[in-house]
Design a protein around this motif. Structure first.
Motif, PDB file in Angstrom:
ATOM      1  N   LEU A  25     -17.421  38.459 -41.166  1.00  0.00           N
ATOM      2  CA  LEU A  25     -16.091  37.886 -41.387  1.00  0.00           C
ATOM      3  C   LEU A  25     -15.164  38.176 -40.214  1.00  0.00           C
ATOM      4  N   ALA A  26     -15.320  39.356 -39.624  1.00  0.00           N
ATOM      5  CA  ALA A  26     -14.488  39.704 -38.470  1.00  0.00           C
ATOM      6  C   ALA A  26     -14.847  38.863 -37.259  1.00  0.00           C
ATOM      7  N   ILE A  65      -3.584  48.695 -45.759  1.00  0.00           N
ATOM      8  CA  ILE A  65      -4.109  47.675 -46.670  1.00  0.00           C
ATOM      9  C   ILE A  65      -5.095  48.349 -47.618  1.00  0.00           C
ATOM     10  N   HIS A  66      -4.756  48.334 -48.906  1.00  0.00           N
ATOM     11  CA  HIS A  66      -5.508  49.081 -49.916  1.00  0.00           C
ATOM     12  C   HIS A  66      -6.151  48.093 -50.888  1.00  0.00           C
ATOM     13  N   GLY A  67      -7.486  47.970 -50.808  1.00  0.00           N
ATOM     14  CA  GLY A  67      -8.168  46.982 -51.640  1.00  0.00           C
ATOM     15  C   GLY A  67      -8.874  47.533 -52.851  1.00  0.00           C
ATOM     16  N   HIS A  68      -8.771  48.831 -53.118  1.00  0.00           N
ATOM     17  CA  HIS A  68      -9.508  49.448 -54.227  1.00  0.00           C
ATOM     18  C   HIS A  68      -9.049  48.850 -55.564  1.00  0.00           C
ATOM     19  N   VAL A 111     -10.316  42.133 -44.214  1.00  0.00           N
ATOM     20  CA  VAL A 111     -10.693  41.616 -42.900  1.00  0.00           C
ATOM     21  C   VAL A 111     -10.471  40.107 -42.827  1.00  0.00           C
ATOM     22  N   ASP A 112     -10.860  39.395 -43.872  1.00  0.00           N
ATOM     23  CA  ASP A 112     -10.686  37.949 -43.903  1.00  0.00           C
ATOM     24  C   ASP A 112      -9.201  37.581 -43.876  1.00  0.00           C
ATOM     25  N   GLY A 113      -8.400  38.271 -44.690  1.00  0.00           N
ATOM     26  CA  GLY A 113      -6.970  37.978 -44.728  1.00  0.00           C
ATOM     27  C   GLY A 113      -6.292  38.243 -43.406  1.00  0.00           C
ATOM     28  N   GLU A 171      -2.880  35.405 -49.473  1.00  0.00           N
ATOM     29  CA  GLU A 171      -1.682  36.200 -49.784  1.00  0.00           C
ATOM     30  C   GLU A 171      -1.574  37.397 -48.846  1.00  0.00           C
ATOM     31  N   LEU A 172      -2.703  38.011 -48.532  1.00  0.00           N
ATOM     32  CA  LEU A 172      -2.668  39.148 -47.619  1.00  0.00           C
ATOM     33  C   LEU A 172      -2.220  38.719 -46.222  1.00  0.00           C
ATOM     34  N   ALA A 173      -2.718  37.587 -45.758  1.00  0.00           N
ATOM     35  CA  ALA A 173      -2.315  37.101 -44.435  1.00  0.00           C
ATOM     36  C   ALA A 173      -0.796  36.945 -44.365  1.00  0.00           C
TER      37      ALA A 173
END
Length: 376
Positions: free
Chosen positions: A240-241, A270-273, A209-211, A317-319
């Motif tokens: 954060l959203a 987007i996979h954060g696991h 969400v932040d990215g 990096e995600l952004a």
């Protein structure tokens, strides 16, 4: 098959594995019993599997172990009645304290150890110590350990000098999806970014969400998921959203057709696991042809390889990855096609079930024992 919520699969990866493996073993002529908790199926059998429903203490620290304890006691009574199982498949190393009872019954048992549960932040210091102790008990009392990722194999070899059997999950390969479901939800193919995860810090929903919010993305972000016992973290994610109109929280989506349509229709998934080994949500996204942006850990690199995904380590990096996907959707689509191809070649449920069948045969014949898994 014991240690999960059982079938029909409505919750997570373990339940999906039990259903996919169990129905294939039943179709192959084996008698399969699945211990279940929660919502009851109206029939005593499901896809050829016999269902046994038992209660559980509905508290985070006790739910799984209390249900498994009752299940093992039921198995004990069945064994006394001469109807006992030839082999037990125990899911989740957290259930390892029940293993000595199965040993007393002389039922060979394989334990699917899952990921590195003690790394999950929802567990306190005491919880972490419990999980570390449970891993050691699984090594000591199981006849075989099942690892769904090479990274998990490496961990058990390095920490316990224990051998494991590598059996990954399978991936559902989607050849078509209900685009009407997508339209009804207000989205169009390629018109959004997607997160599907339980709201737990190690799944990095907050980073996703932040990215995204830091990015200049024009396509919206759809966040699917929730978690019991996670109100504080959920509040953190939504803070954060902020009031960003591009971000939508859908909560849990239990309509599988809609969920498949979301996976297949996303520009990026987007996979954060980060701690769970081979993750079923990642495999489902790959099978749907989603272009994956994954948190950079060994488990995710193992599943995706170098061509079927992109990786990020933090929000910045995600952004950049989200913006790059919008700038070149064709390249993102190519990665999605590569991901589906990789899933179809490497993560096949028929192969997974066949590996479980071979393992059960080895256990019954005594070809796998506690000495085997301890490497002695």
């Amino acid at each position: 098959m014991v240690g999960t919520r059982g079938v029909p699969a409505r919750y997570g990866g373990f339940e999906t594995a039990v259903e996919e493996i169990g129905k294939r073993l039943a179709a192959g002529g084996h008698e399969v019993t699945v211990y279940c908790r929660g919502e009851r199926h109206p029939e005593p059998e499901y896809l050829g599997m016999r269902l046994v429903y038992l209660p559980a203490i509905e508290k985070k620290v006790a739910e799984t172990l209390s249900h498994t304890g009752l299940s093992v006691l039921h198995a004990f009574r069945s064994k006394i009645g001469k109807e006992g199982a030839d082999v037990a498949l125990l899911f989740n190393a957290a259930n390892a304290p029940m293993l000595p009872i199965l040993r007393t019954l002389r039922i060979p048992v394989a334990t699917h150890v899952d990921g590195l549960e003690w790394k999950r932040t929802k567990w306190s210091g005491t919880g972490q110590k419990y999980y570390r102790a449970a891993e050691a008990m699984a090594v000591r009392w199981s006849d075989a350990l099942i690892a769904d990722a090479v990274g998990i194999q490496d961990y058990y070899r390095e920490r316990f000098d224990a051998d494991t059997v590598f059996i990954p999950y399978g991936a559902p390969i989607l050849t078509s999806t209900d685009t009407g479901k997508l339209a009804d939800a207000g989205y169009e193919p390629g018109g959004f970014h997607l997160v599907v995860a339980r709201f737990e810090p190690e799944n990095h929903v907050h980073v996703a969400v932040d990215g995204y919010r830091r990015s200049k993305a024009e396509k919206p972000l759809v966040v699917v998921g929730s978690a019991p016992y996670a109100d504080e973290y959920t509040a953190q994610v939504k803070e954060l959203a902020g009031d960003d109109p591009r971000i939508t929280f859908m909560g849990g989506v239990w309509d599988q057709d809609l969920l498949d349509a979301l996976y297949a229709g996303a520009l990026t998934y987007i996979h954060g696991h980060s701690v769970g080994g081979t993750n079923p949500s990642l495999l489902r996204a790959m099978g749907a042809g989603a272009s994956v942006l994954a948190f950079d850990v060994n488990f995710n690199r193992e599943v995706l390889g170098e061509e079927a995904g992109r990786f990020f380590g933090d929000a910045a990096e995600l952004a950049a990855q989200v913006e790059a996907a919008e700038a070149d959707p064709g390249a993102a689509g190519d990665r999605g096609a590569a991901a589906r191809k990789r899933a179809a070649e490497r993560y096949v449920w028929d192969d997974v079930a066949a590996a479980y069948e071979r393992l059960c045969e080895d256990l019954l014949a005594g070809r796998r024992t506690r000495k085997t898994i301890r490497g002695k």
